[in-house]
Design an enzyme around this catalytic site. Structure first.
Site: not given
Length: 248
Positions: A208, A224
């Site tokens: 992201h 992440c």
């Protein structure tokens, strides 16, 4: 974005955002509901053999559910819902083919889990793009048919919460409305090796954007992979669901 349609979803998308382990610091305020961006790959002829090494094949469920079997003609191990809880179409990555059956990578623990589905229960799509992430170099590389197109600087997990290594794929594309995730967030089929839960979810890893620009190029997340908002926007306009990503 002409090949994508945006559908509004409710609290389930909020849950999906918080499944992503290490997307933002744990102190991030509760998010507002997000939208999921449905990726529509262009259908091609169903392959009769595994895709060449330079490409991959995705399998998108055509019915409201998709049964997963332990082996071709064997017992059903799980039944998956289509669309997913976030509203995204249920799309898996094909690992192998055997007659009228497809072996697919699954979005579950342990990482690397696979199962078998009937070929006539999905629509297959040939994928040109793939991704390679390096947690040592903190980079993400985009490839097309095995050839490097572009490399991006990225943030990955810290020593205590490392980004898991292995072969994974993109499961969904979301447009977060909460702060910290940038304009787009891809869900990945990877799960944290050290966090069994995160923010109320099972510790699913995401790819992201981020509002923390200085973290790019560092080992800074809970697992992440973060890109600049410009870079994640570029990929969101390019990559279909099922796109494989190798993390090493």
């Amino acid at each position: 974005m002409s090949t994508r349609t945006t559908a509004c979803v409710g609290a389930s998308a909020l849950l999906t955002i918080f499944l992503l382990a290490g997307c933002t610091p744990a102190a991030t305020p509760d998010a507002a509901p997000s939208t999921t961006v449905e990726v529509q790959p262009t259908p091609t002829a169903t392959p009769t053999a595994s895709a060449p090494a330079a490409t991959a094949t995705s399998a998108t469920a055509t019915g409201a559910t998709l049964e997963v079997y332990a082996e071709p003609g064997g017992s059903v191990t799980t039944t998956l819902q289509n669309p997913q809880e976030s509203g995204a179409p249920l799309t898996l990555l094909v690992a192998a083919t055997q007659g009228d059956w497809l072996q697919v990578h699954l979005v579950q623990r342990p990482n690397g889990s696979t199962g078998w589905v009937k070929a006539d229960a999905v629509q297959q799509h040939r994928l040109e793009y793939s991704l390679e992430a390096s947690t040592e170099a903190n980079t993400l590389t985009l490839l097309k048919n095995g050839q490097v197109v572009k490399s991006f600087s990225a943030a990955t997990g810290t020593g205590g919460t490392p980004t898991p290594h292995g072969e994974f794929f993109i499961t969904e594309l979301l447009e977060p409305t909460n702060e910290g995730y940038g304009p787009f967030a891809f869900g990945l089929s990877a799960f944290s090796d050290v966090l069994s839960s995160f923010g109320g979810g099972p510790g699913q890893i995401g790819l992201h954007g981020t509002d923390d620009v200085e973290s790019i190029g560092q080992s800074a997340s809970h697992g992440c992979i973060r890109l600049s908002n410009a870079d994640i926007t570029e990929l969101a306009n390019l990559l279909p669901l099922g796109t494989p990503i190798t993390i090493s």
